[in-house]
Design a protein around this motif. Structure first.
Motif, PDB file in Angstrom:
ATOM      1  N   GLU A  82       1.105 -10.074   2.066  1.00  0.00           N
ATOM      2  CA  GLU A  82      -0.127  -9.359   1.811  1.00  0.00           C
ATOM      3  C   GLU A  82      -0.322  -9.233   3.136  1.00  0.00           C
ATOM      4  N   GLY A  83      -0.394 -10.624   4.363  1.00  0.00           N
ATOM      5  CA  GLY A  83      -1.168 -10.317   5.735  1.00  0.00           C
ATOM      6  C   GLY A  83      -0.039  -9.013   6.432  1.00  0.00           C
ATOM      7  N   PHE A  84       0.964  -9.418   6.117  1.00  0.00           N
ATOM      8  CA  PHE A  84       2.289  -8.361   6.726  1.00  0.00           C
ATOM      9  C   PHE A  84       1.630  -6.918   6.794  1.00  0.00           C
ATOM     10  N   PHE A  85       1.647  -6.677   5.003  1.00  0.00           N
ATOM     11  CA  PHE A  85       1.142  -5.384   5.096  1.00  0.00           C
ATOM     12  C   PHE A  85       0.186  -5.006   4.938  1.00  0.00           C
ATOM     13  N   GLY A  86      -1.032  -6.055   5.269  1.00  0.00           N
ATOM     14  CA  GLY A  86      -2.145  -5.399   6.146  1.00  0.00           C
ATOM     15  C   GLY A  86      -2.216  -5.518   7.273  1.00  0.00           C
ATOM     16  N   ILE A  87      -1.479  -6.268   8.492  1.00  0.00           N
ATOM     17  CA  ILE A  87      -1.932  -5.942   9.920  1.00  0.00           C
ATOM     18  C   ILE A  87      -0.514  -4.576  10.450  1.00  0.00           C
ATOM     19  N   THR A  88       0.131  -3.896   9.389  1.00  0.00           N
ATOM     20  CA  THR A  88       0.637  -3.173   9.257  1.00  0.00           C
ATOM     21  C   THR A  88       0.367  -1.645   9.289  1.00  0.00           C
ATOM     22  N   GLY A  89      -1.273  -1.790   7.983  1.00  0.00           N
ATOM     23  CA  GLY A  89      -1.682  -0.654   7.687  1.00  0.00           C
ATOM     24  C   GLY A  89      -0.804  -0.510   6.638  1.00  0.00           C
ATOM     25  N   VAL A  90       0.032  -0.614   5.414  1.00  0.00           N
ATOM     26  CA  VAL A  90       0.616  -0.118   4.310  1.00  0.00           C
ATOM     27  C   VAL A  90      -0.367  -0.478   3.249  1.00  0.00           C
ATOM     28  N   LEU A  91      -1.193  -1.758   3.039  1.00  0.00           N
ATOM     29  CA  LEU A  91      -1.447  -1.802   1.658  1.00  0.00           C
ATOM     30  C   LEU A  91      -1.992  -0.652   0.572  1.00  0.00           C
ATOM     31  N   GLY A  92      -3.216   0.325   1.166  1.00  0.00           N
ATOM     32  CA  GLY A  92      -3.669   1.376   1.189  1.00  0.00           C
ATOM     33  C   GLY A  92      -2.158   2.757   0.390  1.00  0.00           C
ATOM     34  N   TYR A  93      -1.348   2.456   1.091  1.00  0.00           N
ATOM     35  CA  TYR A  93      -0.522   3.549   0.808  1.00  0.00           C
ATOM     36  C   TYR A  93       1.063   3.527  -0.516  1.00  0.00           C
ATOM     37  N   PHE A  94       0.806   1.989  -0.677  1.00  0.00           N
ATOM     38  CA  PHE A  94       2.048   1.590  -1.824  1.00  0.00           C
ATOM     39  C   PHE A  94       0.943   1.474  -2.590  1.00  0.00           C
ATOM     40  N   THR A  95       1.589   1.946  -3.868  1.00  0.00           N
ATOM     41  CA  THR A  95       0.941   1.836  -5.591  1.00  0.00           C
ATOM     42  C   THR A  95       1.960  -0.118  -5.917  1.00  0.00           C
TER      43      THR A  95
END
Length: 108
Positions: free
Chosen positions: A73-86
């Motif tokens: 979750e931290g990696f996805f957050g720092i790369t800015g993709v959390l809002g991109y995926f479903t």
């Protein structure tokens, strides 16, 4: 399909191949259970992003089933993709995916 453990450049190719096969099968929605994924690097993130784009372009969806472990979750957050995926919550179940990992590579 699901991914668990640590997926990086070395171990991520099998995951990419299996995801590609799922995409080619033509399912409108492809679900990847990532609740057991402990580590992911940029090569695997790139694989997921490309798959997501392909599914959207074809009118389908790529859904990541969680919950995400804090490192991922931290990696996805720092790369800015959390809002991109479903994302979908696995709600404490494995959706019948509890079979052993026969290849020992973190991918089923």
């Amino acid at each position: 399909m699901w991914a668990r453990g640590q997926l990086d450049w070395d171990r991520g190719q099998d995951f990419a191949d299996r995801l590609e096969a799922a995409l080619r099968a033509g399912a409108g929605t492809v679900v990847v259970n990532v609740s057991g994924l402990e580590f992911v690097d940029s090569s695997v993130l790139n694989t997921l992003l490309a798959a997501h784009g392909r599914q959207r372009a074809a009118g389908g969806a790529l859904v990541l089933e969680g919950p995400l472990l804090p490192t991922v979750e931290g990696f996805f957050g720092i790369t800015g993709v959390l809002g991109y995926f479903t994302f979908a919550d696995a709600s404490g179940t494995d959706g019948g995916q509890a079979a052993a990992d026969p290849a020992g590579d973190g991918v089923r």
